[in-house]
Design a protein around this motif. Structure first.
Motif, PDB file in Angstrom:
ATOM      1  N   GLU A   1       0.812  -1.214   0.000  1.00 23.72           N
ATOM      2  CA  GLU A   1       0.000   0.000   0.000  1.00 23.72           C
ATOM      3  C   GLU A   1       0.847   1.266   0.000  1.00 23.72           C
ATOM      4  OE1 GLU A   1      -3.342  -0.032  -0.394  1.00 23.72           O
ATOM      5  OE2 GLU A   1      -2.892  -2.163  -0.711  1.00 23.72           O
ATOM      6  N   THR A   2       2.154   1.124   0.112  1.00 24.95           N
ATOM      7  CA  THR A   2       3.055   2.272   0.199  1.00 24.95           C
ATOM      8  C   THR A   2       4.003   2.282  -0.990  1.00 24.95           C
ATOM      9  OG1 THR A   2       2.983   2.194   2.622  1.00 24.95           O
ATOM     10  CG2 THR A   2       4.791   3.424   1.619  1.00 24.95           C
ATOM     11  N   VAL A   3       4.184   3.458  -1.592  1.00 22.88           N
ATOM     12  CA  VAL A   3       5.118   3.649  -2.697  1.00 22.88           C
ATOM     13  C   VAL A   3       6.131   4.711  -2.276  1.00 22.88           C
ATOM     14  CG1 VAL A   3       5.399   4.357  -5.105  1.00 22.88           C
ATOM     15  CG2 VAL A   3       3.361   3.075  -4.409  1.00 22.88           C
ATOM     16  N   ALA A   4       7.410   4.371  -2.346  1.00 21.03           N
ATOM     17  CA  ALA A   4       8.477   5.318  -2.006  1.00 21.03           C
ATOM     18  C   ALA A   4       9.291   5.628  -3.248  1.00 21.03           C
ATOM     19  CB  ALA A   4       9.374   4.741  -0.918  1.00 21.03           C
TER      20      ALA A   4
ATOM     21  N   MET B   1      -1.716   9.217  -2.096  1.00 19.74           N
ATOM     22  CA  MET B   1      -1.697  10.330  -1.145  1.00 19.74           C
ATOM     23  C   MET B   1      -0.255  10.528  -0.673  1.00 19.74           C
ATOM     24  SD  MET B   1      -3.632  12.507   0.701  1.00 19.74           S
ATOM     25  CE  MET B   1      -5.276  11.800   0.976  1.00 19.74           C
ATOM     26  N   LEU B   2       0.305  11.712  -0.884  1.00 25.27           N
ATOM     27  CA  LEU B   2       1.641  12.006  -0.397  1.00 25.27           C
ATOM     28  C   LEU B   2       1.614  12.089   1.126  1.00 25.27           C
ATOM     29  CD1 LEU B   2       4.613  12.768  -0.900  1.00 25.27           C
ATOM     30  CD2 LEU B   2       3.867  15.158  -1.084  1.00 25.27           C
ATOM     31  N   GLN B   3       2.433  11.248   1.768  1.00 25.71           N
ATOM     32  CA  GLN B   3       2.496  11.218   3.219  1.00 25.71           C
ATOM     33  C   GLN B   3       3.642  12.044   3.783  1.00 25.71           C
ATOM     34  OE1 GLN B   3      -0.641   9.990   3.574  1.00 25.71           O
ATOM     35  NE2 GLN B   3       0.107   8.897   5.361  1.00 25.71           N
ATOM     36  N   GLY B   4       4.666  12.293   2.945  1.00 26.22           N
ATOM     37  CA  GLY B   4       5.810  13.061   3.397  1.00 26.22           C
ATOM     38  C   GLY B   4       7.079  12.563   2.751  1.00 26.22           C
ATOM     39  N   TRP B   5       8.218  12.838   3.387  1.00 26.23           N
ATOM     40  CA  TRP B   5       9.500  12.395   2.837  1.00 26.23           C
ATOM     41  C   TRP B   5      10.533  12.289   3.938  1.00 26.23           C
ATOM     42  CZ3 TRP B   5       7.059  16.907   1.259  1.00 26.23           C
ATOM     43  CH2 TRP B   5       7.595  18.115   1.728  1.00 26.23           C
ATOM     44  N   VAL B   6      11.593  11.549   3.629  1.00 27.61           N
ATOM     45  CA  VAL B   6      12.738  11.399   4.513  1.00 27.61           C
ATOM     46  C   VAL B   6      13.981  11.851   3.757  1.00 27.61           C
ATOM     47  CG1 VAL B   6      14.137   9.808   5.883  1.00 27.61           C
ATOM     48  CG2 VAL B   6      11.657   9.460   5.711  1.00 27.61           C
ATOM     49  N   ALA B   7      14.786  12.723   4.369  1.00 28.91           N
ATOM     50  CA  ALA B   7      16.011  13.224   3.759  1.00 28.91           C
ATOM     51  C   ALA B   7      17.203  12.824   4.603  1.00 28.91           C
ATOM     52  CB  ALA B   7      15.950  14.743   3.626  1.00 28.91           C
ATOM     53  N   LEU B   8      18.289  12.452   3.925  1.00 25.57           N
ATOM     54  CA  LEU B   8      19.535  12.098   4.588  1.00 25.57           C
ATOM     55  C   LEU B   8      20.659  12.868   3.928  1.00 25.57           C
ATOM     56  CD1 LEU B   8      20.599  10.052   6.782  1.00 25.57           C
ATOM     57  CD2 LEU B   8      21.243   8.594   4.855  1.00 25.57           C
ATOM     58  N   ASP B   9      21.386  13.705   4.714  1.00 24.76           N
ATOM     59  CA  ASP B   9      22.469  14.475   4.123  1.00 24.76           C
ATOM     60  C   ASP B   9      23.784  13.703   4.204  1.00 24.76           C
ATOM     61  OD1 ASP B   9      23.519  14.806   6.687  1.00 24.76           O
ATOM     62  OD2 ASP B   9      22.930  16.903   6.860  1.00 24.76           O
TER      63      ASP B   9
ATOM     64  N   ARG C   1      19.425  12.941   9.453  1.00 23.79           N
ATOM     65  CA  ARG C   1      18.144  12.561   8.869  1.00 23.79           C
ATOM     66  C   ARG C   1      17.051  13.548   9.280  1.00 23.79           C
ATOM     67  NH1 ARG C   1      16.250   7.736   6.901  1.00 23.79           N
ATOM     68  NH2 ARG C   1      18.177   6.723   7.575  1.00 23.79           N
ATOM     69  N   THR C   2      16.236  13.945   8.310  1.00 21.07           N
ATOM     70  CA  THR C   2      15.076  14.798   8.574  1.00 21.07           C
ATOM     71  C   THR C   2      13.841  14.127   7.987  1.00 21.07           C
ATOM     72  OG1 THR C   2      16.384  16.814   8.495  1.00 21.07           O
ATOM     73  CG2 THR C   2      14.018  17.050   8.220  1.00 21.07           C
ATOM     74  N   THR C   3      12.805  14.019   8.781  1.00 23.89           N
ATOM     75  CA  THR C   3      11.560  13.404   8.335  1.00 23.89           C
ATOM     76  C   THR C   3      10.453  14.452   8.327  1.00 23.89           C
ATOM     77  OG1 THR C   3      12.204  11.273   9.287  1.00 23.89           O
ATOM     78  CG2 THR C   3       9.873  11.601   8.805  1.00 23.89           C
ATOM     79  N   ILE C   4       9.756  14.533   7.204  1.00 24.58           N
ATOM     80  CA  ILE C   4       8.584  15.403   7.078  1.00 24.58           C
ATOM     81  C   ILE C   4       7.357  14.521   6.944  1.00 24.58           C
ATOM     82  CG2 ILE C   4       7.385  17.125   5.663  1.00 24.58           C
ATOM     83  CD1 ILE C   4       9.775  18.330   6.980  1.00 24.58           C
ATOM     84  N   ARG C   5       6.397  14.702   7.843  1.00 21.73           N
ATOM     85  CA  ARG C   5       5.135  13.960   7.773  1.00 21.73           C
ATOM     86  C   ARG C   5       3.996  14.943   7.516  1.00 21.73           C
ATOM     87  NH1 ARG C   5       7.967  11.371  11.982  1.00 21.73           N
ATOM     88  NH2 ARG C   5       8.309   9.142  11.624  1.00 21.73           N
ATOM     89  N   LEU C   6       3.122  14.571   6.605  1.00 23.63           N
ATOM     90  CA  LEU C   6       1.997  15.427   6.238  1.00 23.63           C
ATOM     91  C   LEU C   6       0.695  14.878   6.809  1.00 23.63           C
ATOM     92  CD1 LEU C   6       2.798  16.084   2.459  1.00 23.63           C
ATOM     93  CD2 LEU C   6       3.516  17.428   4.452  1.00 23.63           C
ATOM     94  N   SER C   7      -0.229  15.784   7.066  1.00 24.76           N
ATOM     95  CA  SER C   7      -1.582  15.415   7.482  1.00 24.76           C
ATOM     96  C   SER C   7      -2.542  16.488   6.991  1.00 24.76           C
ATOM     97  CB  SER C   7      -1.665  15.277   9.008  1.00 24.76           C
ATOM     98  OG  SER C   7      -1.335  16.499   9.651  1.00 24.76           O
ATOM     99  N   ASN C   8      -3.817  16.184   7.022  1.00 27.60           N
ATOM    100  CA  ASN C   8      -4.854  17.132   6.591  1.00 27.60           C
ATOM    101  C   ASN C   8      -4.624  17.630   5.170  1.00 27.60           C
ATOM    102  OD1 ASN C   8      -6.032  17.052   9.238  1.00 27.60           O
ATOM    103  ND2 ASN C   8      -4.481  18.508   9.930  1.00 27.60           N
ATOM    104  N   GLN C   9      -4.210  16.720   4.289  1.00 28.41           N
ATOM    105  CA  GLN C   9      -3.937  17.107   2.906  1.00 28.41           C
ATOM    106  C   GLN C   9      -5.244  17.497   2.200  1.00 28.41           C
ATOM    107  OE1 GLN C   9      -2.910  14.323   4.469  1.00 28.41           O
ATOM    108  NE2 GLN C   9      -1.049  13.447   3.558  1.00 28.41           N
ATOM    109  N   ARG C  10      -5.175  18.603   1.485  1.00 28.13           N
ATOM    110  CA  ARG C  10      -6.307  19.063   0.674  1.00 28.13           C
ATOM    111  C   ARG C  10      -5.777  19.432  -0.707  1.00 28.13           C
ATOM    112  NH1 ARG C  10     -10.062  22.825   4.702  1.00 28.13           N
ATOM    113  NH2 ARG C  10     -10.354  21.229   6.319  1.00 28.13           N
ATOM    114  N   PHE C  11      -6.488  18.975  -1.724  1.00 30.86           N
ATOM    115  CA  PHE C  11      -5.989  19.095  -3.084  1.00 30.86           C
ATOM    116  C   PHE C  11      -6.874  19.991  -3.946  1.00 30.86           C
ATOM    117  CE2 PHE C  11      -4.648  14.924  -1.521  1.00 30.86           C
ATOM    118  CZ  PHE C  11      -3.277  14.984  -1.757  1.00 30.86           C
ATOM    119  N   ASN C  12      -6.208  20.753  -4.818  1.00 29.60           N
ATOM    120  CA  ASN C  12      -6.819  21.442  -5.956  1.00 29.60           C
ATOM    121  C   ASN C  12      -7.849  22.496  -5.567  1.00 29.60           C
ATOM    122  OD1 ASN C  12      -5.174  19.894  -7.613  1.00 29.60           O
ATOM    123  ND2 ASN C  12      -6.727  18.312  -7.917  1.00 29.60           N
ATOM    124  N   ALA C  13      -7.708  23.061  -4.377  1.00 37.18           N
ATOM    125  CA  ALA C  13      -8.485  24.238  -4.019  1.00 37.18           C
ATOM    126  C   ALA C  13      -7.737  25.482  -4.504  1.00 37.18           C
ATOM    127  CB  ALA C  13      -8.691  24.312  -2.508  1.00 37.18           C
TER     128      ALA C  13
END
Length: 203
Positions: free
Chosen positions: A127-130, A159-167, A172-184
């Protein structure tokens, strides 16, 4: 550059280059990205030390994005359609990168061919695509993985859930999204900003 947020900056500034990828999942990601003209979401940012910041993400294609951090955090990250800006109001500094040189360009350019800029990596969950982006010739640029969840009600079925970055320093920095609303509708004024440098008249 503000050294307090190095891994986030590395994630925003690192370019995403070519690698092989499963065409089926990349096609789904491409369909989702082409279906999203705008998005707003709440975000939670967690760094390697466990420090958490929150805020609101606003996106509008092509090329516009804004990370508005919670009250009391004196930084702002804005893509104004041409450039990606990091603004630090606590020290009166700003930095700029071309949007095309950032992995976030994947989100901001609906005409991009995913096969030419990223690869899909196994997640262990059907169910997850990275989508992973990195330049093997320049490990100092770091790595970023965008994470999507299959959702029939979301644009393109993802649905984009966020991303993980590694320098390059393994921060490591993790961004998590919630309350996504599209095309308004989103006004272009959302991507204006006040210049933090002294005696400036910018926006």
């Amino acid at each position: 550059m503000s050294l307090r947020y190095p891994s986030l900056l590395a994630a925003l500034a690192a370019p995403a280059l070519v690698s092989a990828a499963p065409v089926a999942d990349l096609s789904l990601v491409q369909k989702h990205l082409q279906s999203v003209e705008s998005m707003t979401a709440s975000f939670t940012q967690t760094d390697r030390a466990g420090k958490v910041l929150t805020g609101v993400l606003t996106l509008k294609k092509p090329g516009k994005i804004r990370f508005q951090y919670e009250k009391g955090v004196p930084i702002l990250i804005v893509g104004d359609g041409k450039s990606l800006w990091f603004l630090d109001y606590s020290v009166g500094q700003k930095q700029r990168w071309p949007i095309g040189g950032s992995p976030l360009g994947i989100l901001l350019d609906p005409s991009r061919d995913m096969r030419g800029i990223a690869s899909v990596v196994p997640t262990g969950n059907p169910e997850t695509v990275a989508v992973d982006a990195a330049d093997p010739k320049h490990p100092e640029y770091g790595r970023i993985s965008l994470v999507f969840v299959r959702n029939a009600t979301a644009p393109g079925g993802l649905m984009l859930q966020g991303w993980v970055a590694l320098d390059s320093q393994n921060n490591r920095t993790t961004i998590r999204l919630s309350n996504q609303r599209f095309n308004a509708p989103v006004s272009n004024s959302a991507f204006q900003w006040r210049d933090p440098t002294p005696a400036s008249g910018r926006k």
